[in-house]
Scaffold this motif. Structure first.
Motif, PDB file in Angstrom:
ATOM      1  N   ASP A  63      -9.102  15.083   9.072  1.00 36.24           N
ATOM      2  CA  ASP A  63      -8.429  16.359   8.825  1.00 36.24           C
ATOM      3  C   ASP A  63      -6.917  16.234   8.995  1.00 36.24           C
ATOM      4  O   ASP A  63      -6.146  16.823   8.228  1.00 36.24           O
ATOM      5  N   SER A  64      -6.484  15.480  10.002  1.00 35.46           N
ATOM      6  CA  SER A  64      -5.045  15.320  10.238  1.00 35.46           C
ATOM      7  C   SER A  64      -4.375  14.631   9.055  1.00 35.46           C
ATOM      8  O   SER A  64      -3.289  15.031   8.620  1.00 35.46           O
ATOM      9  N   PHE A  65      -5.014  13.587   8.519  1.00 31.49           N
ATOM     10  CA  PHE A  65      -4.461  12.903   7.355  1.00 31.49           C
ATOM     11  C   PHE A  65      -4.422  13.833   6.142  1.00 31.49           C
ATOM     12  O   PHE A  65      -3.436  13.868   5.403  1.00 31.49           O
ATOM     13  N   GLN A  89     -10.074   4.797   2.625  1.00 37.61           N
ATOM     14  CA  GLN A  89     -10.436   3.527   3.253  1.00 37.61           C
ATOM     15  C   GLN A  89     -11.329   3.721   4.468  1.00 37.61           C
ATOM     16  O   GLN A  89     -12.239   2.939   4.719  1.00 37.61           O
ATOM     17  N   ARG A  90     -11.055   4.764   5.241  1.00 31.86           N
ATOM     18  CA  ARG A  90     -11.753   4.945   6.510  1.00 31.86           C
ATOM     19  C   ARG A  90     -13.004   5.817   6.396  1.00 31.86           C
ATOM     20  O   ARG A  90     -13.918   5.675   7.207  1.00 31.86           O
ATOM     21  N   PHE A  91     -13.052   6.709   5.408  1.00 33.76           N
ATOM     22  CA  PHE A  91     -14.147   7.680   5.353  1.00 33.76           C
ATOM     23  C   PHE A  91     -14.920   7.661   4.037  1.00 33.76           C
ATOM     24  O   PHE A  91     -15.959   8.305   3.947  1.00 33.76           O
ATOM     25  N   GLY A  92     -14.407   6.959   3.039  1.00 38.26           N
ATOM     26  CA  GLY A  92     -15.058   6.942   1.741  1.00 38.26           C
ATOM     27  C   GLY A  92     -14.615   8.101   0.870  1.00 38.26           C
ATOM     28  O   GLY A  92     -14.177   9.149   1.364  1.00 38.26           O
ATOM     29  N   ARG A  93     -14.755   7.923  -0.425  1.00 37.84           N
ATOM     30  CA  ARG A  93     -14.249   8.919  -1.361  1.00 37.84           C
ATOM     31  C   ARG A  93     -15.019  10.231  -1.302  1.00 37.84           C
ATOM     32  O   ARG A  93     -14.429  11.312  -1.313  1.00 37.84           O
ATOM     33  N   LEU A 135       0.829  -1.198   0.000  1.00 36.51           N
ATOM     34  CA  LEU A 135       0.000   0.000   0.000  1.00 36.51           C
ATOM     35  C   LEU A 135       0.863   1.248   0.000  1.00 36.51           C
ATOM     36  O   LEU A 135       0.570   2.227  -0.685  1.00 36.51           O
ATOM     37  N   LEU A 136       1.962   1.209   0.754  1.00 33.73           N
ATOM     38  CA  LEU A 136       2.853   2.364   0.776  1.00 33.73           C
ATOM     39  C   LEU A 136       3.581   2.504  -0.554  1.00 33.73           C
ATOM     40  O   LEU A 136       3.811   3.598  -1.047  1.00 33.73           O
ATOM     41  N   GLY A 194       0.048  10.154  -1.489  1.00 34.87           N
ATOM     42  CA  GLY A 194      -0.839   9.087  -1.930  1.00 34.87           C
ATOM     43  C   GLY A 194      -1.259   8.190  -0.788  1.00 34.87           C
ATOM     44  O   GLY A 194      -2.419   7.756  -0.713  1.00 34.87           O
ATOM     45  N   LEU A 195      -0.331   7.916   0.114  1.00 36.74           N
ATOM     46  CA  LEU A 195      -0.656   7.079   1.272  1.00 36.74           C
ATOM     47  C   LEU A 195      -1.709   7.754   2.145  1.00 36.74           C
ATOM     48  O   LEU A 195      -2.685   7.117   2.569  1.00 36.74           O
ATOM     49  N   TYR A 196      -1.542   9.036   2.409  1.00 40.57           N
ATOM     50  CA  TYR A 196      -2.525   9.724   3.249  1.00 40.57           C
ATOM     51  C   TYR A 196      -3.900   9.719   2.579  1.00 40.57           C
ATOM     52  O   TYR A 196      -4.928   9.602   3.256  1.00 40.57           O
ATOM     53  N   TRP A 197      -3.934   9.840   1.245  1.00 36.63           N
ATOM     54  CA  TRP A 197      -5.211   9.762   0.557  1.00 36.63           C
ATOM     55  C   TRP A 197      -5.849   8.385   0.754  1.00 36.63           C
ATOM     56  O   TRP A 197      -7.038   8.275   1.059  1.00 36.63           O
ATOM     57  N   VAL A 198      -5.075   7.326   0.569  1.00 35.39           N
ATOM     58  CA  VAL A 198      -5.607   5.965   0.702  1.00 35.39           C
ATOM     59  C   VAL A 198      -6.132   5.728   2.116  1.00 35.39           C
ATOM     60  O   VAL A 198      -7.206   5.141   2.306  1.00 35.39           O
ATOM     61  N   LEU A 199      -5.412   6.192   3.106  1.00 38.40           N
ATOM     62  CA  LEU A 199      -5.871   6.036   4.491  1.00 38.40           C
ATOM     63  C   LEU A 199      -7.213   6.725   4.697  1.00 38.40           C
ATOM     64  O   LEU A 199      -8.098   6.192   5.375  1.00 38.40           O
TER      65      LEU A 199
END
Length: 221
Positions: A117-119, A169-173, A4-5, A161-166
């Motif tokens: 928000d932090s991500f 995954q957790r909040f939806g697009r 993923l990273l 890109g990693l922060y986007w994926v996190l």
């Protein structure tokens, strides 16, 4: 390192406005200042990843990914530090621009909004760093700096890109895109204005082209 990273599938427009020619001119004129600040930025980025790890200790996937991210940020710090040492430029404290604190002020206090928000703030900072490193890699007259910034581009892209994926995954697009658009406007606001002194140029000092100006320039191409 997690796949993923290595291969985040983030195809999203992070930045609401590009950096300005004025910022690039200032950064090229004071390369050692930008390099020192870059070292501090890499160290801070590692600290942010570790802080998020410890804030959410029960999230095993998050811990594994951010641990790897923090290590890579520190490797980048060491690369920048090695170049500073070769150039006999001491690593010293620099007055930080208001950019980071302005963005952190946008982070909501309650969970789960605080996590989202932090991500996104961390990702925005990485995205702006990537954009400005790309400018320096393309336009710096210094071959050592072109090489350094060029080498770091791929990994910097993986980071935001990693922060986007996190987030996705957790909040939806849909939720992630909506909040990113809001924070991206705040990010541009944090970079708006003119530099008071040349010796205040930093990786994240003010200097963006307003969206309307950017659109006009694109239309002339």
């Amino acid at each position: 390192m997690s796949a993923l990273l290595e291969n985040p599938t983030a195809r999203v427009r992070w930045l609401a406005a590009p950096s300005s020619p004025a910022w690039l001119e200032q950064a090229i004129a004071r390369p050692d200042l930008v390099l020192i600040d870059h070292a501090h930025c890499e160290r801070k980025a590692a600290g942010v990843a570790l802080q998020l790890m410890f804030r959410y200790p029960s999230d095993e996937q998050l811990g594994a990914l951010l641990s790897a991210l923090a290590r890579e940020e520190l490797e980048h710090f060491e690369q920048v530090l090695a170049l500073l040492q070769r150039r006999e430029v001491p690593l010293r404290p620099l007055a930080a621009p208001a950019y980071g604190s302005s963005l952190m002020a946008q982070v909501r206090k309650g969970e789960p909004q605080r996590m989202l928000d932090s991500f996104l703030v961390a990702g925005l900072i990485e995205a702006r760093s990537h954009e400005r490193m790309a400018l320096l890699a393309a336009h710096s007259p210094d071959p050592d700096l072109r090489e350094l910034y060029g080498e770091l581009l791929a990994s910097e892209a993986r980071h935001f890109g990693l922060y986007w994926v996190l987030c996705e995954q957790r909040f939806g697009r849909e939720v992630t895109v909506e909040r990113l658009e809001q924070l991206a406007l705040a990010e541009v606001e944090a970079l708006s204005g003119e530099l008071a002194q040349d010796d205040l140029v930093r990786m994240h000092s003010v200097g963006v082209t307003p969206a309307a100006d950017s659109a006009r320039q694109s239309g002339r191409r």
